[in-house]
Design a protein around this motif. Structure first.
Motif, PDB file in Angstrom:
ATOM      1  N   ASP A   6      74.966  67.786 -41.061  1.00  0.00           N
ATOM      2  CA  ASP A   6      74.905  67.799 -39.597  1.00  0.00           C
ATOM      3  C   ASP A   6      73.454  67.673 -39.089  1.00  0.00           C
ATOM      4  N   LEU A   7      72.754  66.745 -39.700  1.00  0.00           N
ATOM      5  CA  LEU A   7      71.353  66.520 -39.317  1.00  0.00           C
ATOM      6  C   LEU A   7      71.186  65.088 -38.799  1.00  0.00           C
ATOM      7  N   TYR A   8      72.246  64.592 -38.137  1.00  0.00           N
ATOM      8  CA  TYR A   8      72.244  63.167 -37.824  1.00  0.00           C
ATOM      9  C   TYR A   8      72.706  62.882 -36.397  1.00  0.00           C
ATOM     10  N   GLY A   9      72.462  63.813 -35.472  1.00  0.00           N
ATOM     11  CA  GLY A   9      72.845  63.594 -34.079  1.00  0.00           C
ATOM     12  C   GLY A   9      74.338  63.817 -33.847  1.00  0.00           C
ATOM     13  N   LYS A  10      74.676  63.892 -32.566  1.00  0.00           N
ATOM     14  CA  LYS A  10      76.075  64.232 -32.226  1.00  0.00           C
ATOM     15  C   LYS A  10      76.862  63.034 -31.693  1.00  0.00           C
ATOM     16  N   SER A  11      76.178  61.924 -31.441  1.00  0.00           N
ATOM     17  CA  SER A  11      76.873  60.750 -30.900  1.00  0.00           C
ATOM     18  C   SER A  11      76.208  59.513 -31.487  1.00  0.00           C
ATOM     19  N   MET A  12      76.814  58.361 -31.245  1.00  0.00           N
ATOM     20  CA  MET A  12      76.207  57.129 -31.763  1.00  0.00           C
ATOM     21  C   MET A  12      74.825  56.904 -31.160  1.00  0.00           C
ATOM     22  N   MET A  39      66.096  55.274 -35.655  1.00  0.00           N
ATOM     23  CA  MET A  39      64.882  54.582 -35.195  1.00  0.00           C
ATOM     24  C   MET A  39      63.627  55.407 -35.529  1.00  0.00           C
ATOM     25  N   TYR A  40      63.697  56.688 -35.234  1.00  0.00           N
ATOM     26  CA  TYR A  40      62.539  57.550 -35.494  1.00  0.00           C
ATOM     27  C   TYR A  40      62.301  57.675 -37.009  1.00  0.00           C
ATOM     28  N   SER A  41      63.393  57.846 -37.757  1.00  0.00           N
ATOM     29  CA  SER A  41      63.244  58.011 -39.216  1.00  0.00           C
ATOM     30  C   SER A  41      62.654  56.754 -39.847  1.00  0.00           C
ATOM     31  N   GLU A  42      63.060  55.592 -39.351  1.00  0.00           N
ATOM     32  CA  GLU A  42      62.530  54.344 -39.912  1.00  0.00           C
ATOM     33  C   GLU A  42      61.032  54.200 -39.602  1.00  0.00           C
ATOM     34  N   GLY A  43      60.636  54.606 -38.395  1.00  0.00           N
ATOM     35  CA  GLY A  43      59.212  54.568 -38.032  1.00  0.00           C
ATOM     36  C   GLY A  43      58.410  55.486 -38.942  1.00  0.00           C
ATOM     37  N   TYR A  56      63.100  69.599 -30.284  1.00  0.00           N
ATOM     38  CA  TYR A  56      63.303  68.647 -31.384  1.00  0.00           C
ATOM     39  C   TYR A  56      63.411  67.226 -30.838  1.00  0.00           C
ATOM     40  N   LEU A  57      63.263  66.257 -31.715  1.00  0.00           N
ATOM     41  CA  LEU A  57      63.192  64.866 -31.257  1.00  0.00           C
ATOM     42  C   LEU A  57      64.469  64.397 -30.566  1.00  0.00           C
ATOM     43  N   VAL A  58      65.614  64.775 -31.116  1.00  0.00           N
ATOM     44  CA  VAL A  58      66.882  64.241 -30.600  1.00  0.00           C
ATOM     45  C   VAL A  58      67.865  65.382 -30.312  1.00  0.00           C
ATOM     46  N   GLY A  59      68.379  65.402 -29.081  1.00  0.00           N
ATOM     47  CA  GLY A  59      69.474  66.322 -28.736  1.00  0.00           C
ATOM     48  C   GLY A  59      69.097  67.786 -28.802  1.00  0.00           C
ATOM     49  N   ASN A  60      67.821  68.092 -28.735  1.00  0.00           N
ATOM     50  CA  ASN A  60      67.338  69.482 -28.792  1.00  0.00           C
ATOM     51  C   ASN A  60      67.902  70.250 -29.990  1.00  0.00           C
ATOM     52  N   LYS A  61      68.052  69.530 -31.093  1.00  0.00           N
ATOM     53  CA  LYS A  61      68.636  70.130 -32.304  1.00  0.00           C
ATOM     54  C   LYS A  61      67.951  69.495 -33.510  1.00  0.00           C
ATOM     55  N   LEU A  62      67.704  70.297 -34.526  1.00  0.00           N
ATOM     56  CA  LEU A  62      67.060  69.772 -35.736  1.00  0.00           C
ATOM     57  C   LEU A  62      67.864  68.604 -36.315  1.00  0.00           C
ATOM     58  N   SER A  63      67.163  67.504 -36.613  1.00  0.00           N
ATOM     59  CA  SER A  63      67.814  66.372 -37.292  1.00  0.00           C
ATOM     60  C   SER A  63      66.904  65.910 -38.418  1.00  0.00           C
ATOM     61  N   ARG A  64      67.427  64.964 -39.187  1.00  0.00           N
ATOM     62  CA  ARG A  64      66.614  64.434 -40.288  1.00  0.00           C
ATOM     63  C   ARG A  64      65.331  63.785 -39.765  1.00  0.00           C
ATOM     64  N   ALA A  65      65.348  63.328 -38.503  1.00  0.00           N
ATOM     65  CA  ALA A  65      64.144  62.710 -37.936  1.00  0.00           C
ATOM     66  C   ALA A  65      63.012  63.739 -37.851  1.00  0.00           C
ATOM     67  N   ASP A  66      63.340  64.958 -37.421  1.00  0.00           N
ATOM     68  CA  ASP A  66      62.313  66.016 -37.352  1.00  0.00           C
ATOM     69  C   ASP A  66      61.809  66.354 -38.751  1.00  0.00           C
ATOM     70  N   ILE A  67      62.745  66.456 -39.686  1.00  0.00           N
ATOM     71  CA  ILE A  67      62.363  66.861 -41.046  1.00  0.00           C
ATOM     72  C   ILE A  67      61.449  65.806 -41.661  1.00  0.00           C
ATOM     73  N   GLN A  68      61.841  64.535 -41.499  1.00  0.00           N
ATOM     74  CA  GLN A  68      61.019  63.466 -42.086  1.00  0.00           C
ATOM     75  C   GLN A  68      59.674  63.349 -41.364  1.00  0.00           C
ATOM     76  N   LEU A  69      59.682  63.591 -40.034  1.00  0.00           N
ATOM     77  CA  LEU A  69      58.408  63.510 -39.305  1.00  0.00           C
ATOM     78  C   LEU A  69      57.469  64.638 -39.748  1.00  0.00           C
TER      79      LEU A  69
END
Ligand SMILES: N[C@@H](CCC(=O)N[C@@H](CS)C(=O)NCC(=O)O)C(=O)O
Length: 222
Positions: A80-86, A94-98, A147-160
């Motif tokens: 559950d580290l991948y956002g809540k919607s498409m 996008m953030y993780s790829e950057g 956090y970067l997306v949805g005010n919730k920890l995601s893989r984007a925050d972890i990778q950043l």
């Protein structure tokens, strides 16, 4: 997720390190089979474990997964580290790829020929302070959330945050003008699971040194 994931890779960061970070941040224990000899890679190739005859490989849920992005996507979905919607998910991607693009530049620096090292370092610093870090600082400033997306920890925050540690290793002053990124780094680093991973003796890998480079060269063509 049944049983502990097993990671097959050499004893260095490479692109496996983001997988280690993600698992650690999700509080998942994992095992590592470190590749220290070419024979071990041959064994994996010969027993059909490596779909494209390349590492890295992660055994999880009865599967032998290859391809870093596929592995990260699977684990991020699972934890559950991948956002809540498409729409959230595409932002996470996008953030993780950057992050991965700048991370790759930093990761490849030790393999750069000595006479090109200064120029490469200057290019990385320029891209870090003029492109990547301002872009992420702007995201955090724009929505004012933790956090970067949805005010919730995601893989984007972890990778950043993983990337921010590498940027800091290059030159701590590179973070000076990015207060929101520094705050994100502190916030994520304070999560108990991440805090544990940051302790000495964890499965986190140190920067590349000559020994690790030699080991990696036994399995990687670079
Ligand atoms: N796209 C793959 C790249 C895999 C790859 O390049 N693996 C290198 C190690 S870093 C490798 O196995 N090289 C040895 C070879 O190609 O024989 C991934 O993300 O996992």
């Amino acid at each position: 997720m049944a049983g502990k994931p097993t990671l097959h890779y050499f004893n260095g960061r490479g692109r496996m390190e983001s997988i280690r970070w993600l698992l650690a941040a999700a509080g998942v224990e994992f095992e590592e089979k470190l590749i220290e000899t070419p024979e071990y890679v041959d064994k994996l190739k010969n027993d059909g474990s490596l779909m494209f005859q390349q590492v890295r490989m992660v055994e999880v849920d009865g599967m032998k997964l290859v391809q870093s992005r596929a592995i990260l996507n699977y684990l991020a979905t699972n934890y559950d580290l991948y956002g809540k919607s498409m729409k959230e998910r595409v932002l996470v991607d996008m953030y993780s790829e950057g992050v991965a693009d700048l991370g790759e530049m930093i990761m490849l620096l030790p393999m750069c020929p000595l006479d090109q090292n200064d120029a490469k370092m200057a290019q990385i610093k320029e891209r870090t302070t003029n492109c990547y870090l301002p872009a992420f600082e702007k995201v955090l400033k724009g929505h004012g959330q933790d956090y970067l997306v949805g005010n919730k920890l995601s893989r984007a925050d972890i990778q950043l945050v993983e990337l921010l540690y590498y940027v800091e290793e290059l030159d701590p002053s590179l973070l000076a003008n990015f207060p929101l990124l520094k705050a994100l780094k502190t916030r994520v680093s304070s999560l108990p699971a991440v805090k544990k991973f940051l302790q000495p003796g964890s499965q986190r890998k140190p920067p590349m040194d000559e020994k690790r480079l030699q080991d990696a060269r036994k399995v990687c063509k670079f």
